[in-house]
Write an enzyme that holds these catalytic residues in place. Structure first.
Site, short mmCIF file in Angstrom:
data_model
loop_
_atom_site.label_atom_id
_atom_site.label_comp_id
_atom_site.label_asym_id
_atom_site.label_seq_id
_atom_site.Cartn_x
_atom_site.Cartn_y
_atom_site.Cartn_z
N GLU A 70 1.05 -0.49 -5.03
CA GLU A 70 -0.05 0.41 -5.36
C GLU A 70 0.53 1.80 -5.59
O GLU A 70 0.93 2.49 -4.65
CB GLU A 70 -1.08 0.45 -4.22
N ASP A 124 0.84 -1.20 0.00
CA ASP A 124 0.00 0.00 0.00
C ASP A 124 0.88 1.25 0.00
O ASP A 124 1.93 1.29 0.62
CB ASP A 124 -0.89 -0.01 1.24
#
Length: 481
Positions: A260, A233
């Site tokens: 991401e 993330d």
């Protein structure tokens, strides 16, 4: 708590060629490539409790999924979904989604059905707790007191370390200061995500030797439990040095790692050139294919052309298939005001799913939530929608075969997967007749190709020129019986 909420919302707003195998990186390359050998569909069980995933293990397997991505597994508090992205302690799994025992049980249940578990991880920052304390000792005295009061339980769910002491202190963070230039990697990777109005921001981690060692211990502990993939993330907010220091060849062996990094497009787009391209060049990891996502939105949108999807990678508008995780929606898009413009209409999203599930290239991901974005339950139980199930059936049947485009224009794209399947997508409001010369096409004559989305639609080729009819705003995924 208000500062924590504001900072989390800001975090949400801010997030949002080929692998060369040489003798010098044999282990790294081999571990990465083995994880990419099968482009099996991932179910993103966003914000699902681990026990809920466990209970659905048989159903998930029956639907054809081979992997499940679950929300972050560590110590976090707060009932809001975004609280899962504010880690307090990596040494235990303890949150409203479940604890270490629940996580283990989930992994075993899925493994028994042939389904792997991927974990969403947050390594860039810690929870913003400036609203209740000024120090940067994590997990902090309140949590340590909770551990001490129930030491038998917390030690039983410990992943690593000594729960009688903090494991991070002030020296393990970058100096306080808020990101002000979102196009500058230095600002984005070294300063804090702040919520404004004097908010101190999410403490930004300094990847010193101690920090890196703790994060490696965490990843190895999850891997020991059976995790086979990591979604990184907010990888945009980490330096590539930090990423490579944590993801050692040993940790990556047999593990699929993807980052991401939200972009607005592919090659030539500033967010791609400044963040995603350097990440791909500096690591051997995969990433969300935001360039392809932007290309699909453009092609399917008003004024776009399906010709844009014939070979988008040829001009830098899609990632190399072996390094791509493809999607039609991610959790950041509907839950973040700054990215909601990227939400496609329901019909466009359906066509995009048919494209990513039908094409050759990338690991497709299907998102399914509990209406965290308050969009009328649009993605609730998406994982088992009949059209999605039909797409997974097609994808699993043709996986590993080649892809050849047979016809395209502004409205339609028709391609085949060797002799096993045919995909037709029509974005326009009128039906389209598509004539194809089937001589030397590799398709099998006098065999039924039945649509996995509408089983009443069957193609049986019996002459050189064959007409495929594509209904308006629909997809066909004909599979050889």
């Amino acid at each position: 708590m208000k500062n924590t909420q504001n900072t989390a919302k800001t975090l949400i707003k801010s997030k949002k060629k080929l692998l060369k195998i040489t003798s010098a990186i044999t282990l790294t390359a081999a571990s990465f490539f083995s994880s990419q050998a099968a482009a099996e569909t991932i179910l993103h069980a966003f914000n699902w409790q681990y026990a809920d995933v466990e209970q659905k293990a048989q159903e998930i397997a029956n639907l054809g999924y081979k992997k499940v991505l679950v929300s972050p597994a560590y110590r976090s508090s707060g009932s809001e979904w975004w609280s899962r992205y504010q880690p307090q302690d990596l040494r235990v799994i303890h949150s409203p989604l479940g604890d270490t025992n629940d996580f283990k049980d989930m992994i075993q249940a899925l493994k028994s059905k042939g389904v792997e578990v991927y974990a969403d991880i947050v390594l860039n920052h810690k929870a913003n707790e400036s609203w209740k304390r000024s120090d940067l000792n994590y997990p902090g005295s309140d949590v340590l007191n909770e551990y001490a009061a129930n030491s038998t339980y917390f030690n039983s769910i410990k992943l690593f370390g000594d729960l009688t002491q903090n494991y991070l202190g002030a020296g393990d963070f970058h100096p306080a200061g808020c990101i002000t230039n979102w196009g500058d990697p230095g600002h984005v990777q070294y300063w804090r995500l702040c919520g404004g109005s004097g908010d101190a921001g999410l403490p930004d981690i300094d990847p010193n030797n101690w920090v890196v060692e703790q994060q490696k211990n965490y990843l190895q502990a999850l891997k020991n439990l059976g995790v086979t993939g990591f979604r990184v993330d907010a990888a945009k907010h980490m330096t590539n040095y930090h990423i490579n220091a944590v993801f050692t060849p040993a940790i990556k062996q047999g593990v699929h790692v993807f980052g991401e990094i939200i972009t607005s497009g592919g090659s030539g787009d500033g967010s791609y050139d400044n963040f995603l391209a350097p990440y791909l060049n500096a690591t051997d990891h995969a990433a969300y294919d935001f360039p392809l996502f932007a290309q699909m939105r453009s092609a399917l949108g008003y004024g776009g052309s399906m010709n844009q999807l014939v070979d988008p990678g040829a001009y830098g508008q899609a990632l190399t298939g072996s390094r791509a995780v493809t999607f039609s929606i991610t959790h950041d898009i509907p839950t973040n005001d700054g990215f909601r413009y990227q939400i496609m209409s329901g019909s466009d999203e359906y066509l995009a799913n048919a494209y990513i599930m039908g094409r050759d290239g990338g690991v497709p991901m299907i998102y399914s939530d509990h209406n965290e974005s308050n969009d009328g339950s649009r993605w609730v139980d998406m994982y088992k929608h009949s059209d999605v199930v039909g797409m997974i059936k097609f994808h699993n049947a043709v996986e590993g075969t080649g892809m050849q485009v047979m016809s395209s224009n502004d409205c339609i794209l028709l391609f085949k997967r060797d002799h096993k399947g045919i995909v037709g997508i029509n974005k326009c409001n009128a039906g389209q007749d598509v004539w194809v010369n089937t001589a030397n096409s590799g398709l099998w004559w006098y065999n039924n190709y039945r649509d996995t989305l509408d089983t009443t639609s069957v193609q049986n080729i019996s002459s050189q020129w064959h007409k495929f009819y594509l209904p308006p705003r629909q997809a066909r995924m004909w599979l050889k019986e």
